[in-house]
Design an enzyme around this catalytic site. Structure first.
Site, short mmCIF file in Angstrom:
data_model
loop_
_atom_site.label_atom_id
_atom_site.label_comp_id
_atom_site.label_asym_id
_atom_site.label_seq_id
_atom_site.Cartn_x
_atom_site.Cartn_y
_atom_site.Cartn_z
N LEU A 95 -6.53 2.23 -2.11
CA LEU A 95 -5.47 2.22 -3.05
C LEU A 95 -5.85 2.82 -4.27
O LEU A 95 -4.86 3.40 -5.03
CB LEU A 95 -5.09 0.76 -3.17
CG LEU A 95 -3.84 0.35 -3.98
CD1 LEU A 95 -2.42 0.44 -3.42
CD2 LEU A 95 -3.96 -1.05 -4.74
N GLY A 96 -7.11 2.72 -4.68
CA GLY A 96 -7.34 3.14 -6.11
C GLY A 96 -6.73 4.74 -6.38
O GLY A 96 -7.17 5.30 -5.59
N HIS A 119 -0.80 2.93 -19.33
CA HIS A 119 -0.88 4.43 -19.49
C HIS A 119 0.30 4.92 -20.24
O HIS A 119 -0.13 5.87 -21.15
CB HIS A 119 -0.86 5.25 -18.26
CG HIS A 119 -2.07 5.00 -17.06
ND1 HIS A 119 -3.43 5.52 -17.60
CD2 HIS A 119 -2.35 4.54 -15.85
CE1 HIS A 119 -4.34 5.13 -16.72
NE2 HIS A 119 -3.62 4.42 -15.48
N CYS A 141 15.84 8.02 -1.38
CA CYS A 141 17.05 8.83 -1.11
C CYS A 141 17.70 7.94 0.10
O CYS A 141 18.93 7.99 -0.03
CB CYS A 141 16.91 10.32 -0.95
SG CYS A 141 16.32 10.70 0.62
N THR A 181 0.08 4.26 -0.61
CA THR A 181 0.64 4.52 -1.67
C THR A 181 2.02 3.58 -1.69
O THR A 181 2.51 3.40 -0.62
CB THR A 181 1.15 6.03 -1.90
OG1 THR A 181 1.85 6.02 -3.26
CG2 THR A 181 2.00 6.56 -0.90
N THR A 213 0.01 0.95 -14.62
CA THR A 213 0.92 2.38 -15.21
C THR A 213 1.56 2.29 -16.53
O THR A 213 1.66 3.26 -17.16
CB THR A 213 1.88 2.56 -14.11
OG1 THR A 213 1.35 2.81 -12.78
CG2 THR A 213 2.84 3.86 -14.23
#
Ligand code: NAD
Ligand code: ZN
Length: 346
Positions: free
Chosen positions: A264-265, A44, A95, A290, A41
């Site tokens: 998972l990909g 990216h 939350c 996830t 991530t």
């Protein structure tokens, strides 16, 4: 303090001097970041590709979400950690009050905020995080391994949805998380581990980790090789860790009837071609993944690392001083590495 920040909507990060964050709520914890590791991530966001352009709403923002640090100050209501504790934490900030949080599924909280994506991340000398995402870990766990416990949790969550004892397991994609899955499958009692990977560097990494058979699907047919291996029966469990459409379909084809697929990909486009009828007629169980189970996967990872059951020495391949982040990001982008750790403090 110094921080690695996405300042402008273009490739790269900036190393900036900013104010240290302060405790704002009674549940806040101030942490000195010791090490932080680089995730796909982050790459990216570094490259500022289409995904990052569409996903990141606010700049400038501190990047990073995988870390280990030491608590230096706690808000008045913090009970689970105290100054000087070594801590790791989930990048999914829930939350705590929504339907999912109250049903033990904080990782898919309705109001989820992701570190380094929806709010400032941890690539900085200090960070402030809510107590609910933190876990104190044993000081004996090597810092570079503690810093990768977040992706390790992805690998654990994906891998532990099926009982692997005595099973033939297929893992597509031996990036850092697939590599961790090899290690986990070994200690979870898998009889035989097949890995499918297209990068030569990562094929070697999978072999070093003890995968029993490593196939490059751009050279040999994965489905045919598995057919031979299993006398036409197929593998028991398929772990998808490449985010590649072909790998997903080949994995589904390679599964035994009534087998389990754990996916998972993350795929580069919202819609992909998926051979649904093959999956239906095989009577498969398909589980998507996830994040991490908070906090089951964290406790499991902490225990396996503390008691040295899990060996990450062949998976964490590089350490860089955080000031050399550009070199680290270029290496991570090249695919010629396992997990890369940035050192923020000794
Ligand atoms: P990575 O991109 O470093 O590794 C993916 C690997 O798959 C690479 O080594 C690549 O060479 C290999 N690959 C590409 N095409 C292939 C093919 N056709 N067959 C076999 N292998 C192929 O990613 P990573 O950090 O190890 O993460 C694994 C996957 O999990 C990625 O798709 C990532 O986006 C995803 N992910 C999902 C979550 C989640 O919460 N669902 C969290 C973290 C990562
Ligand atoms: Zn919630």
């Amino acid at each position: 303090m110094k921080a690695i920040v996405k300042k402008e909507p273009q490739k790269g990060f900036s190393l900036v001097e900013i104010k240290e964050p302060i405790i704002n709520s009674p549940h806040d914890v101030k942490i000195k970041v010791l090490k932080a590791s680089i995730c796909g991530t982050d790459v990216h966001i570094y490259k500022w590709d289409d995904w990052a352009k569409n996903r990141i709403k606010k700049l400038p923002q501190i990047d990073g979400h995988e870390f280990v640090g030491r608590v230096i100050e706690t808000g008045s209501e913090v009970k689970n950690v105290k100054p000087n504790d070594l801590v790791v934490g989930d990048s999914h900030i829930p939350c705590g009050y929504c339907y999912h949080c109250r049903n033990g599924n904080m990782h898919v909280c309705q109001n989820l905020q992701i570190l380094g994506v929806d709010r400032d991340g941890v690539f900085s000398e200090y960070t402030v995080l809510p107590d609910k995402v933190l876990l104190k870990i044993d000081d004996s766990i090597p810092l570079q391994y503690a810093s990768v416990m977040e992706p390790l949790g992805n690998a654990l969550f994906t891998t532990t949805v099926a009982d692997l004892r005595g099973k033939i397991v297929l893992i597509t994609g031996a990036g850092p998380i697939g590599a961790m899955a090899i290690e986990i499958a070994k200690i979870s009692g898998a009889s035989f581990i097949v890995v499918s990977e297209v990068s030569e560097y990562r094929i070697k990494m999978a072999q070093k980790l003890g995968a029993n058979l490593v196939i490059n699907p751009s050279k040999n047919s994965l489905v045919e090789e598995i057919d031979k291996l299993t006398d036409g029966l197929g593998v028991d469990v398929f772990l998808e860790m490449s985010g590649n459409e072909n790998a997903l379909n080949e994995g589904i084809k390679s599964l035994k009837n009534t087998g389990v697929a754990s996916i998972l990909g993350v795929f580069p486009t919202e819609k992909i071609n998926f051979d649904m009828n093959t999956a239906v007629f095989k009577n498969l169980t398909i589980q998507t993944i996830t994040g991490r189970k908070m906090f089951e996967t964290w406790y499991l990872a902490a225990s396996w690392l503390k008691y040295k059951k899990l060996d990450l020495s062949k998976i964490v391949t590089h350490n860089f001083d955080f000031m050399d982040y550009e070199e680290a990001f270029e290496l991570m982008s090249s695919g010629m590495s396992g997990k890369i750790v940035l050192n923020f403090s000794q």
